[in-house]
Structures are given as structure tokens and as C-alpha cells.
Design a protein around this motif. Structure first.
Motif, PDB file in Angstrom:
ATOM      1  N   ILE A   3       0.847  -1.188   0.000  1.00 53.01           N
ATOM      2  CA  ILE A   3       0.000   0.000   0.000  1.00 53.01           C
ATOM      3  C   ILE A   3       0.887   1.245   0.000  1.00 53.01           C
ATOM      4  O   ILE A   3       1.809   1.374   0.802  1.00 53.01           O
ATOM      5  CB  ILE A   3      -0.929  -0.010   1.228  1.00 53.01           C
ATOM      6  CG1 ILE A   3      -1.902  -1.183   1.113  1.00 53.01           C
ATOM      7  CG2 ILE A   3      -1.682   1.304   1.352  1.00 53.01           C
ATOM      8  CD1 ILE A   3      -2.816  -1.341   2.297  1.00 53.01           C
ATOM      9  N   ASP A   7      -0.374   7.395   0.675  1.00 51.32           N
ATOM     10  CA  ASP A   7      -1.829   7.279   0.773  1.00 51.32           C
ATOM     11  C   ASP A   7      -2.346   7.759   2.123  1.00 51.32           C
ATOM     12  O   ASP A   7      -3.475   8.205   2.220  1.00 51.32           O
ATOM     13  CB  ASP A   7      -2.234   5.812   0.561  1.00 51.32           C
ATOM     14  CG  ASP A   7      -3.740   5.634   0.506  1.00 51.32           C
ATOM     15  OD1 ASP A   7      -4.395   6.439  -0.161  1.00 51.32           O
ATOM     16  OD2 ASP A   7      -4.248   4.709   1.145  1.00 51.32           O
ATOM     17  N   THR A   8      -1.549   7.661   3.163  1.00 48.89           N
ATOM     18  CA  THR A   8      -2.022   7.993   4.506  1.00 48.89           C
ATOM     19  C   THR A   8      -1.392   9.272   5.066  1.00 48.89           C
ATOM     20  O   THR A   8      -1.643   9.615   6.208  1.00 48.89           O
ATOM     21  CB  THR A   8      -1.716   6.828   5.467  1.00 48.89           C
ATOM     22  OG1 THR A   8      -0.305   6.555   5.450  1.00 48.89           O
ATOM     23  CG2 THR A   8      -2.473   5.594   5.061  1.00 48.89           C
ATOM     24  N   ALA A 314      -3.058   0.844  -5.110  1.00 49.76           N
ATOM     25  CA  ALA A 314      -2.830   0.588  -3.682  1.00 49.76           C
ATOM     26  C   ALA A 314      -2.980   1.853  -2.841  1.00 49.76           C
ATOM     27  O   ALA A 314      -2.164   2.151  -1.972  1.00 49.76           O
ATOM     28  CB  ALA A 314      -1.457  -0.055  -3.457  1.00 49.76           C
ATOM     29  N   LYS A 315      -4.052   2.600  -3.091  1.00 51.39           N
ATOM     30  CA  LYS A 315      -4.354   3.812  -2.331  1.00 51.39           C
ATOM     31  C   LYS A 315      -5.769   3.720  -1.770  1.00 51.39           C
ATOM     32  O   LYS A 315      -6.678   4.433  -2.208  1.00 51.39           O
ATOM     33  CB  LYS A 315      -4.201   5.055  -3.216  1.00 51.39           C
ATOM     34  CG  LYS A 315      -2.773   5.278  -3.709  1.00 51.39           C
ATOM     35  CD  LYS A 315      -2.680   6.554  -4.526  1.00 51.39           C
ATOM     36  CE  LYS A 315      -1.230   6.822  -4.952  1.00 51.39           C
ATOM     37  NZ  LYS A 315      -1.090   8.083  -5.714  1.00 51.39           N
ATOM     38  N   PRO A 316      -5.980   2.849  -0.790  1.00 52.81           N
ATOM     39  CA  PRO A 316      -7.345   2.626  -0.276  1.00 52.81           C
ATOM     40  C   PRO A 316      -7.955   3.840   0.416  1.00 52.81           C
ATOM     41  O   PRO A 316      -9.147   4.096   0.284  1.00 52.81           O
ATOM     42  CB  PRO A 316      -7.176   1.460   0.694  1.00 52.81           C
ATOM     43  CG  PRO A 316      -5.738   1.504   1.106  1.00 52.81           C
ATOM     44  CD  PRO A 316      -5.000   1.976  -0.104  1.00 52.81           C
ATOM     45  N   ARG A 317      -7.144   4.594   1.163  1.00 55.86           N
ATOM     46  CA  ARG A 317      -7.694   5.766   1.865  1.00 55.86           C
ATOM     47  C   ARG A 317      -8.148   6.813   0.870  1.00 55.86           C
ATOM     48  O   ARG A 317      -9.231   7.410   1.016  1.00 55.86           O
ATOM     49  CB  ARG A 317      -6.647   6.341   2.814  1.00 55.86           C
ATOM     50  CG  ARG A 317      -7.149   7.583   3.574  1.00 55.86           C
ATOM     51  CD  ARG A 317      -6.176   7.974   4.676  1.00 55.86           C
ATOM     52  NE  ARG A 317      -6.621   9.202   5.351  1.00 55.86           N
ATOM     53  CZ  ARG A 317      -6.158  10.423   5.083  1.00 55.86           C
ATOM     54  NH1 ARG A 317      -5.233  10.586   4.147  1.00 55.86           N
ATOM     55  NH2 ARG A 317      -6.606  11.472   5.732  1.00 55.86           N
ATOM     56  N   ASP A 449     -13.653  -3.211   4.271  1.00 52.23           N
ATOM     57  CA  ASP A 449     -12.274  -2.966   4.702  1.00 52.23           C
ATOM     58  C   ASP A 449     -11.499  -2.532   3.459  1.00 52.23           C
ATOM     59  O   ASP A 449     -11.164  -3.361   2.614  1.00 52.23           O
ATOM     60  CB  ASP A 449     -11.672  -4.239   5.302  1.00 52.23           C
ATOM     61  CG  ASP A 449     -10.238  -4.030   5.796  1.00 52.23           C
ATOM     62  OD1 ASP A 449      -9.610  -3.021   5.423  1.00 52.23           O
ATOM     63  OD2 ASP A 449      -9.742  -4.901   6.545  1.00 52.23           O
ATOM     64  N   TRP A 450     -11.234  -1.244   3.338  1.00 48.92           N
ATOM     65  CA  TRP A 450     -10.664  -0.712   2.098  1.00 48.92           C
ATOM     66  C   TRP A 450      -9.247  -1.218   1.828  1.00 48.92           C
ATOM     67  O   TRP A 450      -8.865  -1.397   0.672  1.00 48.92           O
ATOM     68  CB  TRP A 450     -10.702   0.815   2.127  1.00 48.92           C
ATOM     69  CG  TRP A 450     -12.096   1.343   1.993  1.00 48.92           C
ATOM     70  CD1 TRP A 450     -13.053   1.378   2.963  1.00 48.92           C
ATOM     71  CD2 TRP A 450     -12.717   1.859   0.823  1.00 48.92           C
ATOM     72  NE1 TRP A 450     -14.227   1.905   2.477  1.00 48.92           N
ATOM     73  CE2 TRP A 450     -14.054   2.215   1.158  1.00 48.92           C
ATOM     74  CE3 TRP A 450     -12.275   2.081  -0.488  1.00 48.92           C
ATOM     75  CZ2 TRP A 450     -14.936   2.753   0.231  1.00 48.92           C
ATOM     76  CZ3 TRP A 450     -13.160   2.634  -1.413  1.00 48.92           C
ATOM     77  CH2 TRP A 450     -14.466   2.952  -1.047  1.00 48.92           C
ATOM     78  N   LYS A 451      -8.467  -1.453   2.880  1.00 45.14           N
ATOM     79  CA  LYS A 451      -7.128  -2.003   2.666  1.00 45.14           C
ATOM     80  C   LYS A 451      -7.201  -3.421   2.123  1.00 45.14           C
ATOM     81  O   LYS A 451      -6.406  -3.821   1.269  1.00 45.14           O
ATOM     82  CB  LYS A 451      -6.330  -1.971   3.968  1.00 45.14           C
ATOM     83  CG  LYS A 451      -5.946  -0.561   4.412  1.00 45.14           C
ATOM     84  CD  LYS A 451      -5.091  -0.590   5.657  1.00 45.14           C
ATOM     85  CE  LYS A 451      -4.694   0.832   6.077  1.00 45.14           C
ATOM     86  NZ  LYS A 451      -3.842   0.833   7.299  1.00 45.14           N
ATOM     87  N   ASN A 452      -8.165  -4.176   2.600  1.00 41.33           N
ATOM     88  CA  ASN A 452      -8.331  -5.541   2.115  1.00 41.33           C
ATOM     89  C   ASN A 452      -8.769  -5.555   0.654  1.00 41.33           C
ATOM     90  O   ASN A 452      -8.478  -6.510  -0.079  1.00 41.33           O
ATOM     91  CB  ASN A 452      -9.353  -6.281   2.970  1.00 41.33           C
ATOM     92  CG  ASN A 452      -9.418  -7.764   2.652  1.00 41.33           C
ATOM     93  OD1 ASN A 452      -8.396  -8.446   2.633  1.00 41.33           O
ATOM     94  ND2 ASN A 452     -10.603  -8.266   2.391  1.00 41.33           N
ATOM     95  N   ARG A 455      -5.814  -5.927  -1.603  1.00 42.08           N
ATOM     96  CA  ARG A 455      -5.331  -7.304  -1.705  1.00 42.08           C
ATOM     97  C   ARG A 455      -6.218  -8.140  -2.623  1.00 42.08           C
ATOM     98  O   ARG A 455      -5.716  -8.939  -3.419  1.00 42.08           O
ATOM     99  CB  ARG A 455      -5.258  -7.923  -0.306  1.00 42.08           C
ATOM    100  CG  ARG A 455      -4.159  -7.331   0.567  1.00 42.08           C
ATOM    101  CD  ARG A 455      -4.000  -8.097   1.854  1.00 42.08           C
ATOM    102  NE  ARG A 455      -5.071  -7.792   2.803  1.00 42.08           N
ATOM    103  CZ  ARG A 455      -5.009  -6.794   3.673  1.00 42.08           C
ATOM    104  NH1 ARG A 455      -3.940  -6.004   3.712  1.00 42.08           N
ATOM    105  NH2 ARG A 455      -6.007  -6.572   4.509  1.00 42.08           N
TER     106      ARG A 455
END
Length: 475
Positions: A3, A7-8, A314-317, A449-452, A455
């Protein structure tokens, strides 16, 4: 792929403003394009509406039956293309996977359209079999048999549009439609109402056939001369093989789209049992909402590839914030549209019809439509977020519950049992859309779950890459 660290780091407001600029500009173009695209039918409805009530009623049934039998499944199938193409563009090293997934979408919609063509051709006897008025059924059959020729062009245009949008090219279809719509207005007038060249009712679908094929040719020419060709690896026989993964998403997408289209189609069919005036009023109200809803749909078409691109990067946030911004924009746009319906309803109705009975019924239906205009736009954006995440299966489940379990039975009860007629059908749809929005909000904001999701995206792409490589080695 890990990730992305940036992004965070940036504050929420900074990211939100960036996404606001991106989503607003992209969505304006897609919403404008959708309004232009719908205006092809809008022009037809206006020109036919002045020919007679039966002609308008037959046209309405034909358009909505074509939608639910052919066009809605096409949108559903191509929703899988949105998911795969947008994530492949940012997550895959091999950019030609974008074109590979486009080919799978084209294969799937071609198979579907060939299967339903005989049903569309025989629509007149089918309408007569379910008790429709002979005159209305006759006009519906004439319109459908001519419009059937547009199906390949429509599906090709929609597939190419999603192919471009997945790569961040949002203006192509707008550019094509800006040229085609004035052309359509001219040929529609010449073929329908011109004293010299006009051929009456049948001229309307013929003008649509010409315009749809010009649209498809235009977007293909655009692709051939744009950077999108970098992701086109050429026609590949491997696209025909192992379609299971694609269909797993496509079938859920079809259910998601078709449950809504069927509900609105049943609304038209139900209104027809109360007489041609009720059906014509329902047609005008739906045509109005069709134009307005494309503002929300435009936000959706801008949001879906954006979510997919950010998840693939890979930028879930940032993807979650982009979704929040789109939701806020949809609520604002919905309130503006509701205000328009309240203030300008009399003028708007006069554009469609001069029949006082039909106009009175339209005004009543538009007063109901004001209640859920905002929620309809919100629903489009929430569906788009689900598509961007590849959650078509859950979206299909929620849509089925909201429309087929709630909206349709409730609308039938209010219309036929309590005597509310077409107003009851519309209230059923209103409540169904409200239920749909509530369920989607709960799922997206409480269960995702945005991080998941990042994946899961990588797993899907690796599986598709492995399938393609394995088939290539076997050759």
C-alpha cells in the motif's frame, strides 16, 4: 504490491479537495455525455408525442422493453469490464490486459444480444398476448423492429466508452455526442415531420439507427487516434477461453442493473392497464427522470473507474475519500434537480404534451418524483463505488431486495388494491430506492475494509494474468 505510503500522509481535506476537482470535472463530462445520449430518445419522444397518444405509448413500451431485454444486461455485463479494466490499468505491468478485458466484455455482450434478438423481433405478438391494446402493440412492434438494428452499435459504443474511462479518458464520448446530437435532431425532423421528406412514425427509429451507428464509428475513430491504443494488444483468441472469472462479475452486474430496469419497466406496463393517458403520463415522467438521473449516473461513471484506479494503485484511503466526495456531490445535484422540478414543472410538461388530461397526470407524478430524485442520484454513486471495488455480487443482492422484494410488490398493492393507480406504482419505486440507499450505505461504510480491497484486487489480476500466460504456453 504494498500500500502506497503517501496514501495515509496527506490530510483528509487536502485529498478531498483534489478528488473534488477530479470527480467534478470527470463527472461533468460523463453526465453531459449521458444527457446527450439520452437526448436521442428524448427527441424521438417529443416528435412522436405530437403524433398521438397511441404512438407515444407504443414508443415508450418499445424503448423500455429494449432497455430491460437488451440494454440493461449490456450495462450489467460491461460493469465487469469497468472493474477489470480500471484496476488493470494501474495495477498491472502489462497494460494490454486492459484491451484483453475489453475483448471479453465484447464477447459476452455479443452472445447475449444474439440470444435475445428473436424476442425483440416478436415483441408485438408478445404484447398482445399479455393484454396490451392492439394499436399500442402495433406501434411498439414497428418501433422495436427498426430499433433492433441499433443494438450492435449501442453495445460497441458502451464497451469502448468504458475502455477509455478506465484509462482516465473521460471526454471522448462527450466529444462524439456533441457532434452526433445536432445531427440526430436534423434527421429526426426530416424523417418524422418534414413536409417534403417526412415518413411519419417510422422515421423516428430510423433516425436513431443512423445516429447510433455514427456514434459507434466516431468513438472507434477516436480510439484509433488516441493514447488508448497503447493498451490495445490486438485481437486475442485467448479472450474466448476461461470466461468464468469474467462472468462471475458480469452476471452479478446484470442482476444489479436488470432489477432496477425491470422495476421501472413493470411501472410502465402497470400504468398501461389504466389507459393510454396514464401510460403516456408515466412515459413523460420517466423520460424526465431519465434525463435528471443521468446527472447521478454521470457521477457514477466518473467515480467507478476512479475507485478502481486508486484501488489498483494501492491507495485505499484516497479511494474511500473519493467515494465520500462523490456521495456529497450526488446529494447536492439531487437537491438542485428537485428544485428544478418544483419551480419549472408546468413549463416542462408543456414541452411534451398539450393534452390537458395527460398534463394533469404528469404533474401529479412529478410531485411524487421530487421525493426521491435526490436518492436516485445517490443510488447511482453508491452502485458505482460497489463496481469500482468489484462488489457486484453484493450489489446484486441489495438491488434484488430493494426492487423485487420491496418496490414492485408494494407498488402493485398501492396501485391495484388501494386504487392509487399509477401514483401507487411510483410510490412503490420511491420507497424501494430509499431502502436501496440505506442498505448500500450500511454495507459500504460499516462492512468494507478498504485495505483488504487492495489485496483482493491484486489477487484477481494475478489470476487473470496467470490464466492468460498458461493459455499462451499451451499454444
Amino acid at each position: 504490491m504494498e500500500i502506497a505510503k503517501n496514501d495515509t500522509r496527506e490530510p483528509y481535506l487536502v485529498i478531498a479537495l483534489k478528488e473534488l476537482r477530479w470527480v467534478a470535472s470527470a463527472s461533468f463530462l460523463t453526465a453531459f455525455a449521458l444527457v446527450l445520449q439520452w437526448s436521442l430518445y428524448f427527441v424521438n419522444v417529443i416528435s412522436i408525442g405530437h403524433l398521438g397518444t397511441n404512438e407515444l405509448a407504443g414508443t415508450t413500451l418499445s424503448i423500455f422493453l429494449l432497455g430491460v431485454i437488451a440494454n440493461a444486461p449490456t450495462h450489467g455485463i460491461l460493469s465487469a469490464t469497468e472493474t477489470f479494466c480500471s484496476t488493470a490499468y494501474t495495477a498491472s505491468r502489462d497494460k494490454t490486459l486492459v484491451g484483453f478485458h475489453l475483448q471479453r466484455g465484447l464477447i459476452a455482450v455479443a452472445i447475449h444480444n444474439i440470444a435475445v434478438a428473436p424476442i425483440l423481433w416478436k415483441i408485438e405478438p408478445l404484447l398482445l398476448a399479455i393484454g396490451q391494446e392492439p394499436e399500442v402493440s402495433k406501434f411498439a412492434g414497428i418501433y422495436m423492429r427498426n430499433l433492433l438494428i441499433t443494438v450492435p452499435a449501442f453495445t460497441g459504443f458502451e464497451a469502448c466508452k468504458r475502455y477509455l474511462q478506465s484509462q482516465g479518458i473521460m471526454h471522448a464520448n462527450t466529444f462524439v455526442l456533441v457532434l452526433v446530437v445536432p445531427f440526430h435532431c436534423v434527421i429526426n425532423y426530416l424523417l418524422v415531420r418534414s413536409p417534403t421528406y417526412g415518413i411519419g412514425f417510422v422515421g423516428a427509429p430510423i433516425s436513431t439507427v443512423i445516429s447510433e451507428w455514427v456514434m459507434f464509428a466516431g468513438i472507434v475513430i477516436y480510439i484509433r487516434n488516441s493514447r488508448a491504443m497503447d493498451t490495445w494488444g490486438g485481437w486475442d483468441i485467448r479472450a474466448f477461453r476461461n470466461m468464468f472469472v469474467f462472468y462471475r462479475f458480469a452476471i452479478s452486474g446484470v442482476i444489479t442493473i436488470c432489477t432496477e430496469w425491470i422495476a421501472f419497466d413493470l411501472l410502465n406496463i402497470g400504468a398501461s392497464y389504466f389507459g393510454a393517458a396514464h401510460l403516456a403520463a408515466s412515459a413523460i415522467a420517466l423520460n424526465t427522470l431519465g434525463i435528471i438521473s443521468y446527472i447521478g449516473a454521470g457521477l457514477g461513471f466518473g467515480t467507478s473507474p476512479r475507485i478502481g484506479n486508486l484501488i489498483g494503485a494501492a491507495k485505499p484511503r484516497q479511494a474511500r475519500i473519493a467515494g465520500n466526495v462523490a456521495v456529497a456531490l450526488s446529494l447536492f445535484a439531487g437537491m438542485m434537480c428537485t428544485t428544478f422540478l418544483i419551480v419549472f414543472s408546468d413549463w416542462w410538461i408543456s414541452v411534451y404534451t398539450a393534452d390537458p388530461e395527460v398534463a394533469s397526470k404528469v404533474k401529479n407524478l412529478l410531485s411524487i418524483a421530487c421525493v426521491f430524485t435526490t436518492f436516485h442520484g445517490l443510488k447511482e454513486v453508491l452502485n458505482a463505488i460497489m463496481r469500482g471495488l468489484g462488489r457486484q455480487k453484493m450489489s446484486a443482492t441489495i438491488n434484488t431486495l430493494a426492487y423485487q422484494i420491496c418496490a414492485v410488490p408494494l407498488g402493485a398493492y398501492l396501485a391495484f388494491i388501494t386504487g392509487m393507480k399509477s401514483s401507487g406504482l411510483w410510490w412503490g419505486i420511491c420507497i424501494g430506492i430509499l431502502v436501496l440507499c440505506c442498505l448500500q450505505i450500511i454495507y459500504i461504510y460499516m462492512l468494507i475494509d478498504w485495505k483488504n480491497e487492495v489485496r483482493l484486487c491484486i489477487i484477481r489480476l494475478r489470476q487473470n494474468s496467470a490464466d492468460a500466460n498458461e493459455e499462451q504456453n499451451q499454444e
